[in-house]
Design a protein around this motif. Structure first.
Motif, mmCIF file in Angstrom:
data_model
loop_
_atom_site.group_PDB
_atom_site.id
_atom_site.type_symbol
_atom_site.label_atom_id
_atom_site.label_comp_id
_atom_site.label_asym_id
_atom_site.label_seq_id
_atom_site.Cartn_x
_atom_site.Cartn_y
_atom_site.Cartn_z
ATOM 1 N N GLU A 125 -11.617 -3.982 -4.705
ATOM 2 C CA GLU A 125 -12.942 -4.125 -4.104
ATOM 3 C C GLU A 125 -12.831 -4.320 -2.585
ATOM 4 O O GLU A 125 -13.615 -3.755 -1.824
ATOM 5 C CB GLU A 125 -13.685 -5.322 -4.710
ATOM 6 C CG GLU A 125 -14.095 -5.105 -6.163
ATOM 7 C CD GLU A 125 -14.614 -6.383 -6.799
ATOM 8 O OE1 GLU A 125 -15.704 -6.305 -7.411
ATOM 9 O OE2 GLU A 125 -13.961 -7.437 -6.688
ATOM 10 N N ARG A 126 -11.861 -5.111 -2.152
ATOM 11 C CA ARG A 126 -11.662 -5.347 -0.720
ATOM 12 C C ARG A 126 -11.304 -4.042 -0.004
ATOM 13 O O ARG A 126 -11.852 -3.717 1.042
ATOM 14 C CB ARG A 126 -10.579 -6.395 -0.489
ATOM 15 C CG ARG A 126 -10.984 -7.776 -0.943
ATOM 16 C CD ARG A 126 -9.857 -8.797 -0.778
ATOM 17 N NE ARG A 126 -10.203 -10.046 -1.401
ATOM 18 C CZ ARG A 126 -11.001 -10.959 -0.885
ATOM 19 N NH1 ARG A 126 -11.523 -10.752 0.291
ATOM 20 N NH2 ARG A 126 -11.288 -12.062 -1.534
ATOM 21 N N VAL A 127 -10.375 -3.293 -0.583
ATOM 22 C CA VAL A 127 -9.955 -2.027 0.015
ATOM 23 C C VAL A 127 -11.121 -1.047 0.061
ATOM 24 O O VAL A 127 -11.353 -0.383 1.074
ATOM 25 C CB VAL A 127 -8.761 -1.426 -0.750
ATOM 26 C CG1 VAL A 127 -8.497 0.007 -0.319
ATOM 27 C CG2 VAL A 127 -7.527 -2.291 -0.568
ATOM 28 N N ALA A 128 -11.892 -0.963 -1.016
ATOM 29 C CA ALA A 128 -13.033 -0.047 -1.059
ATOM 30 C C ALA A 128 -14.046 -0.382 0.038
ATOM 31 O O ALA A 128 -14.551 0.505 0.723
ATOM 32 C CB ALA A 128 -13.695 -0.089 -2.435
ATOM 33 N N LYS A 129 -14.322 -1.663 0.225
ATOM 34 C CA LYS A 129 -15.293 -2.053 1.253
ATOM 35 C C LYS A 129 -14.750 -1.746 2.649
ATOM 36 O O LYS A 129 -15.480 -1.251 3.512
ATOM 37 C CB LYS A 129 -15.662 -3.527 1.141
ATOM 38 C CG LYS A 129 -16.732 -3.902 2.143
ATOM 39 C CD LYS A 129 -17.449 -5.163 1.823
ATOM 40 C CE LYS A 129 -18.571 -5.379 2.841
ATOM 41 N NZ LYS A 129 -19.326 -6.559 2.595
ATOM 42 N N LEU A 130 -13.483 -2.020 2.875
ATOM 43 C CA LEU A 130 -12.890 -1.716 4.175
ATOM 44 C C LEU A 130 -12.903 -0.213 4.450
ATOM 45 O O LEU A 130 -13.178 0.230 5.564
ATOM 46 C CB LEU A 130 -11.466 -2.260 4.258
ATOM 47 C CG LEU A 130 -11.344 -3.761 4.395
ATOM 48 C CD1 LEU A 130 -9.906 -4.219 4.173
ATOM 49 C CD2 LEU A 130 -11.863 -4.238 5.738
ATOM 50 N N CYS A 131 -12.624 0.580 3.436
ATOM 51 C CA CYS A 131 -12.642 2.041 3.616
ATOM 52 C C CYS A 131 -14.054 2.551 3.898
ATOM 53 O O CYS A 131 -14.241 3.426 4.729
ATOM 54 C CB CYS A 131 -12.054 2.734 2.389
ATOM 55 S SG CYS A 131 -10.271 2.508 2.251
ATOM 56 N N ARG A 132 -15.052 1.990 3.200
ATOM 57 C CA ARG A 132 -16.449 2.379 3.473
ATOM 58 C C ARG A 132 -16.824 2.022 4.906
ATOM 59 O O ARG A 132 -17.476 2.784 5.591
ATOM 60 C CB ARG A 132 -17.405 1.711 2.495
ATOM 61 C CG ARG A 132 -17.443 2.356 1.120
ATOM 62 C CD ARG A 132 -18.626 1.860 0.290
ATOM 63 N NE ARG A 132 -18.660 0.424 0.109
ATOM 64 C CZ ARG A 132 -18.029 -0.268 -0.846
ATOM 65 N NH1 ARG A 132 -17.286 0.397 -1.716
ATOM 66 N NH2 ARG A 132 -18.124 -1.563 -0.942
ATOM 67 N N ARG A 133 -16.373 0.862 5.363
ATOM 68 C CA ARG A 133 -16.645 0.436 6.745
ATOM 69 C C ARG A 133 -16.015 1.406 7.726
ATOM 70 O O ARG A 133 -16.632 1.842 8.679
ATOM 71 C CB ARG A 133 -16.102 -0.991 6.964
ATOM 72 C CG ARG A 133 -16.000 -1.403 8.396
ATOM 73 C CD ARG A 133 -17.162 -2.261 8.805
ATOM 74 N NE ARG A 133 -16.978 -2.710 10.161
ATOM 75 C CZ ARG A 133 -17.747 -2.332 11.150
ATOM 76 N NH1 ARG A 133 -18.764 -1.564 10.935
ATOM 77 N NH2 ARG A 133 -17.524 -2.750 12.359
ATOM 78 N N ARG A 134 -14.748 1.757 7.498
ATOM 79 C CA ARG A 134 -14.046 2.668 8.388
ATOM 80 C C ARG A 134 -14.722 4.034 8.426
ATOM 81 O O ARG A 134 -14.915 4.631 9.465
ATOM 82 C CB ARG A 134 -12.592 2.814 7.950
ATOM 83 C CG ARG A 134 -11.769 3.637 8.939
ATOM 84 C CD ARG A 134 -10.504 4.150 8.350
ATOM 85 N NE ARG A 134 -10.845 5.144 7.342
ATOM 86 C CZ ARG A 134 -10.180 5.344 6.233
ATOM 87 N NH1 ARG A 134 -9.144 4.636 5.950
ATOM 88 N NH2 ARG A 134 -10.553 6.267 5.370
#
Length: 137
Positions: A125-134
């Motif tokens: 979930e953390r990685v997915a949110k960071l990728c969406r942000r990027r």
């Protein structure tokens, strides 16, 4: 926190050493989407130059560095600007000696972005949110 650091810069490029004070600057950084971001860096001030030299003879870092290290704080309290401010300065201060390349004039800053996630958020979930942000940048 935000105290000063007294140091004597090594001789570089044929110039003699100078005494400088480094002031910690911890301030809000621009954000295109209002995500809280705090930047931490050191601004130099010359306090003593050798005889027969002028302050203008020396290049110092008195503006926000162009180079930055981007950090996303994902703890639940990372939407609190005071928490981000303390985190940015602590990370910058504790890694300064390892990152210091003042002899070449290359300074960097830390930009700490607040992206609070629940304590029980999985790594995925953390990685997915960071990728969406990027991807939204």
């Amino acid at each position: 926190m935000s105290e000063t650091i007294l140091t004597q810069r090594r001789s570089t490029g044929g110039l003699p050493p100078i005494k400088i004070i480094g002031h910690y600057i911890v301030e809000e950084a621009p954000s295109h989407d209002n995500t809280p971001c705090i930047t931490a860096w050191v601004r130099d001030e010359i306090i003593q130059v050798p005889d027969r030299w002028e302050v203008s003879d020396f290049r110092i870092n008195d503006k926000r560095p162009m180079w930055s290290i981007q950090i996303y704080a994902t703890t639940p309290q990372s939407d609190n600007r005071d928490h981000l401010r303390a985190l940015a300065e602590t990370l910058h201060r504790e890694t300064l000696q390892d990152r210091d390349n003042t002899a070449g004039g290359w300074y960097n800053r830390f930009d700490v972005w607040g992206m609070p996630l629940p304590v029980d958020a999985s790594d995925e979930e953390r990685v997915a949110k960071l990728c969406r942000r990027r991807d939204s940048l």
